[in-house]
Design a protein around this motif. Structure first.
Motif, PDB file in Angstrom:
ATOM      1  N   VAL B  32       0.854  -1.187   0.000  1.00  0.00           N
ATOM      2  CA  VAL B  32       0.000   0.000   0.000  1.00  0.00           C
ATOM      3  C   VAL B  32       0.892   1.240   0.000  1.00  0.00           C
ATOM      4  N   TYR B  33       0.485   2.232  -0.762  1.00  0.00           N
ATOM      5  CA  TYR B  33       1.254   3.471  -0.890  1.00  0.00           C
ATOM      6  C   TYR B  33       0.326   4.649  -0.633  1.00  0.00           C
ATOM      7  N   TRP B  34       0.898   5.719  -0.113  1.00  0.00           N
ATOM      8  CA  TRP B  34       0.163   6.968   0.052  1.00  0.00           C
ATOM      9  C   TRP B  34       0.881   8.074  -0.710  1.00  0.00           C
ATOM     10  N   PHE B  45       5.151  11.189  -3.298  1.00  0.00           N
ATOM     11  CA  PHE B  45       5.102   9.941  -2.542  1.00  0.00           C
ATOM     12  C   PHE B  45       5.276  10.248  -1.063  1.00  0.00           C
ATOM     13  N   LEU B  46       4.450   9.635  -0.239  1.00  0.00           N
ATOM     14  CA  LEU B  46       4.560   9.821   1.202  1.00  0.00           C
ATOM     15  C   LEU B  46       5.190   8.607   1.867  1.00  0.00           C
ATOM     16  N   ILE B  47       4.577   7.436   1.691  1.00  0.00           N
ATOM     17  CA  ILE B  47       5.045   6.264   2.422  1.00  0.00           C
ATOM     18  C   ILE B  47       4.508   4.993   1.780  1.00  0.00           C
ATOM     19  N   GLN B  48       5.260   3.891   1.949  1.00  0.00           N
ATOM     20  CA  GLN B  48       4.861   2.578   1.448  1.00  0.00           C
ATOM     21  C   GLN B  48       4.894   1.553   2.573  1.00  0.00           C
ATOM     22  N   TYR B  49       3.887   0.698   2.611  1.00  0.00           N
ATOM     23  CA  TYR B  49       3.871  -0.457   3.493  1.00  0.00           C
ATOM     24  C   TYR B  49       3.763  -1.723   2.671  1.00  0.00           C
ATOM     25  N   PHE B  64       2.488  13.600  10.183  1.00  0.00           N
ATOM     26  CA  PHE B  64       1.727  12.561   9.490  1.00  0.00           C
ATOM     27  C   PHE B  64       2.278  11.189   9.884  1.00  0.00           C
ATOM     28  N   SER B  65       1.402  10.221   9.982  1.00  0.00           N
ATOM     29  CA  SER B  65       1.847   8.855  10.242  1.00  0.00           C
ATOM     30  C   SER B  65       0.899   7.899   9.545  1.00  0.00           C
ATOM     31  N   ALA B  66       1.352   6.688   9.331  1.00  0.00           N
ATOM     32  CA  ALA B  66       0.521   5.703   8.654  1.00  0.00           C
ATOM     33  C   ALA B  66       0.773   4.341   9.268  1.00  0.00           C
ATOM     34  N   GLN B  67      -0.133   3.426   9.014  1.00  0.00           N
ATOM     35  CA  GLN B  67       0.090   2.038   9.378  1.00  0.00           C
ATOM     36  C   GLN B  67      -0.727   1.141   8.461  1.00  0.00           C
ATOM     37  N   SER B  93      -2.195   0.548  -4.483  1.00  0.00           N
ATOM     38  CA  SER B  93      -1.742  -0.772  -4.039  1.00  0.00           C
ATOM     39  C   SER B  93      -1.128  -1.532  -5.203  1.00  0.00           C
ATOM     40  N   SER B  94      -0.303  -2.501  -4.880  1.00  0.00           N
ATOM     41  CA  SER B  94       0.284  -3.373  -5.884  1.00  0.00           C
ATOM     42  C   SER B  94       0.457  -4.761  -5.275  1.00  0.00           C
ATOM     43  N   VAL B  95       0.618  -5.728  -6.174  1.00  0.00           N
ATOM     44  CA  VAL B  95       0.723  -7.112  -5.701  1.00  0.00           C
ATOM     45  C   VAL B  95       1.950  -7.276  -4.830  1.00  0.00           C
TER      46      VAL B  95
END
Lengths: 115, 112
Positions: B32-34, B45-49, B64-67, B93-95
């Motif tokens: 997942v990307y924001w 681009f902010l962040i990727q999980y 800012f924070s993400a999870q 999102s990506s696989v």
């Protein structure tokens, strides 16, 4: 640092004519390259990508793009434009030398196709 | 329809407040990307999980924070909001970590 340049803010073309939207990139490693399209009040839609292999890649809705390593370019093309192609187009690059899958986007090019 | 869903669609709030944006990735996607889209900064681009773990960080402010949760949905928390935080926030999102990203419709945040 990776970067993408889309030198034209807007491209105007008549319906039925070929179109080109330009993109140049800068990365420290090998690039993955992408084109996305954004219609008003919508998210970005994936059009096509270059990972490796043939320099000419074909994508959705009749679009194609040509990867040129020596010129660090990845121009988007379509042989015959449609009025419905009018939208905002973004080129993006992922630098394989960097961890993660972050995309760096160009500033976008507005394509206007006139009837 | 990309299969990525984002809620809410629109959010209007005041300076100093805190908001949470939610994203559900396409079925089967682990990453997942924001991203933030604004007129002056463009798409950033902010962040990727990836599968619950932070994988890459971009120009994300400390406010800012993400999870990413075990069911793979993600939340982006924005606090101490400023007028300049007004923007469109996209989730993608990506696989895996190398594939093309599919974008949601975005959340339009207006800070007044």
């Amino acid at each position: 640092a990776q970067s993408v340049a889309q030198p034209e803010d807007q491209v105007n073309v008549a319906e039925g004519n070929p179109l080109t939207v330009k993109c140049t990139y800068s990365v420290s490693g090998n690039p993955y390259l992408f084109w996305y399209v954004q219609y008003p009040n919508r998210g970005l839609q994936f059009l096509l990508k270059y990972i490796t292999g043939d320099n000419l890649v074909k994508g959705s809705y009749g679009f194609e793009a040509e990867f040129n390593k020596s010129q660090t370019s990845f121009h988007l093309k379509k042989p015959s434009a449609l009025v419905s192609d009018s939208a905002l187009y973004f080129c993006a690059v992922r630098d394989l030398a960097r961890a993660g899958n972050m995309l760096t986007f160009g500033g976008g090019t507005r394509l206007m196709v006139k009837p | 329809d990309s299969g990525v869903t984002q809620t809410p669609k629109h959010l209007i709030t005041a300076t100093g407040q805190r908001v949470t944006l939610r994203c559900s990735p396409r079925s089967g996607d682990l990453s997942v990307y924001w991203y933030q889209q604004s007129l002056d900064q463009g798409l950033q681009f902010l962040i990727q999980y990836y599968n619950g773990e932070e994988r890459a960080k971009g120009n994300i402010l400390e406010r800012f924070s993400a999870q990413q949760f075990p069911d793979l949905h993600s939340e982006l928390n924005l606090s101490s909001l400023e007028l300049g935080d007004s923007a469109l926030y996209f989730c993608a999102s990506s696989v895996g970590g190398r594939d093309e990203q599919y974008f949601g419709p975005g959340t339009r945040l207006t800070v007044t």
